[in-house]
Design a protein around this motif. Structure first.
Motif, PDB file in Angstrom:
ATOM      1  N   THR A   1      -8.690   1.973   1.700  1.00 42.64           N
ATOM      2  CA  THR A   1      -7.971   1.222   0.673  1.00 42.64           C
ATOM      3  C   THR A   1      -6.529   1.735   0.654  1.00 42.64           C
ATOM      4  OG1 THR A   1     -10.037   1.187  -0.569  1.00 42.64           O
ATOM      5  CG2 THR A   1      -8.094   0.455  -1.737  1.00 42.64           C
ATOM      6  N   ARG A   2      -5.623   0.993   0.053  1.00 41.09           N
ATOM      7  CA  ARG A   2      -4.213   1.385   0.032  1.00 41.09           C
ATOM      8  C   ARG A   2      -4.027   2.789  -0.522  1.00 41.09           C
ATOM      9  NH1 ARG A   2      -1.022  -2.704  -3.423  1.00 41.09           N
ATOM     10  NH2 ARG A   2      -2.787  -2.207  -4.761  1.00 41.09           N
ATOM     11  N   ALA A   3      -3.083   3.503   0.070  1.00 40.90           N
ATOM     12  CA  ALA A   3      -2.735   4.835  -0.424  1.00 40.90           C
ATOM     13  C   ALA A   3      -1.716   4.687  -1.539  1.00 40.90           C
ATOM     14  CB  ALA A   3      -2.178   5.686   0.712  1.00 40.90           C
TER      15      ALA A   3
ATOM     16  N   ILE B   1       4.262   1.732   4.152  1.00 40.28           N
ATOM     17  CA  ILE B   1       3.657   2.960   4.651  1.00 40.28           C
ATOM     18  C   ILE B   1       2.219   3.152   4.175  1.00 40.28           C
ATOM     19  CG2 ILE B   1       4.538   4.413   2.763  1.00 40.28           C
ATOM     20  CD1 ILE B   1       5.041   6.604   4.901  1.00 40.28           C
ATOM     21  N   ASN B   2       1.908   2.669   2.961  1.00 40.14           N
ATOM     22  CA  ASN B   2       0.558   2.896   2.430  1.00 40.14           C
ATOM     23  C   ASN B   2      -0.482   1.945   3.026  1.00 40.14           C
ATOM     24  OD1 ASN B   2       1.393   0.570   1.088  1.00 40.14           O
ATOM     25  ND2 ASN B   2       0.401   1.140  -0.830  1.00 40.14           N
ATOM     26  N   ALA B   3      -0.036   0.977   3.840  1.00 37.67           N
ATOM     27  CA  ALA B   3      -0.984   0.061   4.479  1.00 37.67           C
ATOM     28  C   ALA B   3      -1.709   0.708   5.653  1.00 37.67           C
ATOM     29  CB  ALA B   3      -0.250  -1.191   4.952  1.00 37.67           C
ATOM     30  N   ALA B   4      -1.186   1.837   6.141  1.00 37.54           N
ATOM     31  CA  ALA B   4      -1.800   2.476   7.313  1.00 37.54           C
ATOM     32  C   ALA B   4      -3.241   2.860   7.035  1.00 37.54           C
ATOM     33  CB  ALA B   4      -0.985   3.703   7.714  1.00 37.54           C
ATOM     34  N   MET B   5      -3.544   3.287   5.806  1.00 41.02           N
ATOM     35  CA  MET B   5      -4.907   3.722   5.510  1.00 41.02           C
ATOM     36  C   MET B   5      -5.866   2.538   5.472  1.00 41.02           C
ATOM     37  SD  MET B   5      -6.245   6.630   2.880  1.00 41.02           S
ATOM     38  CE  MET B   5      -6.405   5.770   1.317  1.00 41.02           C
ATOM     39  N   VAL B   6      -5.393   1.390   5.045  1.00 43.93           N
ATOM     40  CA  VAL B   6      -6.250   0.202   5.024  1.00 43.93           C
ATOM     41  C   VAL B   6      -6.675  -0.164   6.432  1.00 43.93           C
ATOM     42  CG1 VAL B   6      -6.372  -2.233   4.417  1.00 43.93           C
ATOM     43  CG2 VAL B   6      -5.120  -0.656   2.939  1.00 43.93           C
TER      44      VAL B   6
END
Length: 400
Positions: free
Chosen positions: A176-178, A213-218
């Motif tokens: 999920t989003r970071a 940048i937080n999309a990388a975890m998704v």
């Protein structure tokens, strides 16, 4: 722009008011300690004894709270026994030149677990021994009573990425989003820093292409998030710790809250207008989460939210320093119930203990900022020269 802060309050004031974490944090679990235990040994473990280079066993080594195998290991440390097979390479090297004691040693052990692996911290006066089970071995620590000059904590500089997952009920924590991205660094010399990454930064993603940048975890999980942060900052991040919102609140409440000084009153709009007043106070899990997530009512929006997150981490680490290393196993146990990490027990134990070696006046914080822009219909933040300067300044693990 980049905002950095160098603590200027005296160490005693910073400690009282909580001006860091480490685990996260580590982050908040790994950095937040419980109340110091009563009855922990105060005098030096060799008080009243004479120094000797003899490898004969001490007249008595007592280790309260330790299983038999751990007591045997600690006895070997103080007796000058061979640690080749019962210590990490770095810890064995540090202890090789130790001066064994021949007098009584009174130690206290606290045992916990990290992601299913037993961990322990053993204190004896000013000495601290870090051990990992189940077949116990020494992985680090510091031993002034044995004449060991420097702590053995994995060297430095070191960096860990603390991730706050936006996972809602039923959603996977690690895909999920970071919502929170904070890089925690230590230089191995008593200094460190916490650097926030605004979640709207538009960057090359480790999974390919560009995005926030937080999309990388998704798209690729926490390892992709770490790789993306490494690519953007140039910092070799050792690993990650991930907490969701419910887990964050649980860990904070289990550890008795976070003492902190709030610079200005904040009305957390997303938490039914919860008011967090300015001044010194101890935040509950609910309050700490609201403070760390608030954005809409802050004059600098997402940058201010990232700054708040850094403040919470710094406050948690100050509390941990006051509690002492003996509190680390309990904090790691609390985190393991609700969080995820790719750090080994040795890595998290030595990193967390490294936070206790920090000088509050040598710990800084910063937020990577940039100009606002657009990518299609998305509002984004574009990194500029000042953010890159912040990354360069953090290459030694210190932002003070």
């Amino acid at each position: 722009m980049i905002s950095t802060h160098r603590p200027t309050a005296p160490a005693s004031t910073a400690a009282r008011t909580a001006g860091t974490a480490v685990v996260a944090a580590l982050v908040l679990a790994a950095c937040t300690g419980a109340t110091p235990q009563a009855g922990a040994p105060g005098p030096s473990s060799r008080a009243g004894t004479t120094t000797s280079s003899s490898s004969s066993a001490p007249s008595g080594v007592t280790v309260a709270g330790a299983p038999a195998a751990l007591r045997t290991l600690v006895t070997s440390v103080y007796a000058g026994g061979d640690l080749t097979k019962t210590a990490s390479a770095s810890a064995a090297a540090a202890l090789e030149a130790r001066t064994p004691t021949t007098g009584p040693v009174a130690a206290t052990a606290k045992v916990g677990s990290w992601m299913g692996t037993p961990v322990a911290v053993v204190t004896a006066g000013d000495d601290v021994t870090l051990a990992v089970g189940p077949s116990w071995k020494v992985v680090g620590g510091w031993w002034p009573s044995l004449g060991v000059a420097k702590p053995s904590l994995g060297g430095g500089p070191r960096w860990v990425l603390a991730i706050g997952s936006d996972a809602r009920p039923g959603q996977p924590l690690e895909r999920t989003r970071a919502d929170v991205l904070q890089v925690i660094g230590i230089d191995g010399k008593g200094g460190g820093g916490v650097m926030g990454m605004a979640r709207d930064l538009w960057v090359p993603l480790a999974t390919g292409g560009k995005g926030k940048i937080n999309a990388a975890m998704v798209m690729g999980g926490p390892t992709a998030q770490v790789s993306t942060v490494e690519k953007v900052t140039g910092l070799p991040v050792e690993g990650y710790v991930v907490l969701g919102f419910p887990g964050f609140k649980q860990v904070v409440d289990e550890q008795g809250g976070i003492p902190i000084v709030i610079p200005r009153t904040v009305v957390a709009s997303h938490a039914r207008d919860l008011v967090i007043k300015a001044g010194p106070q101890t935040l509950s899990g609910k309050q700490a989460l609201a403070y760390a997530r608030e954005r809409k009512t802050l004059p600098d929006g997402d940058f201010g939210r990232s700054r708040h997150q850094g403040e919470v981490i710094l406050a948690a680490a100050v509390k941990a320093k006051l509690a002492g290393p003996i509190a680390i196993p309990g904090a790691l146990t609390s985190f393991s119930k609700v969080g995820r990490s790719n750090l080994s027990a040795e890595q998290i134990l030595t990193f967390s203990a490294g936070l206790h070696q920090l000088n509050p006046l040598q710990v800084g914080r910063g937020v990577a900022k940039g100009a606002f822009g657009w990518a299609g219909q998305q509002s984004i933040v574009v990194l500029g020269a000042q953010a890159r300067s912040l990354f360069r300044s953090f290459r030694d693990g210190n932002l003070s």
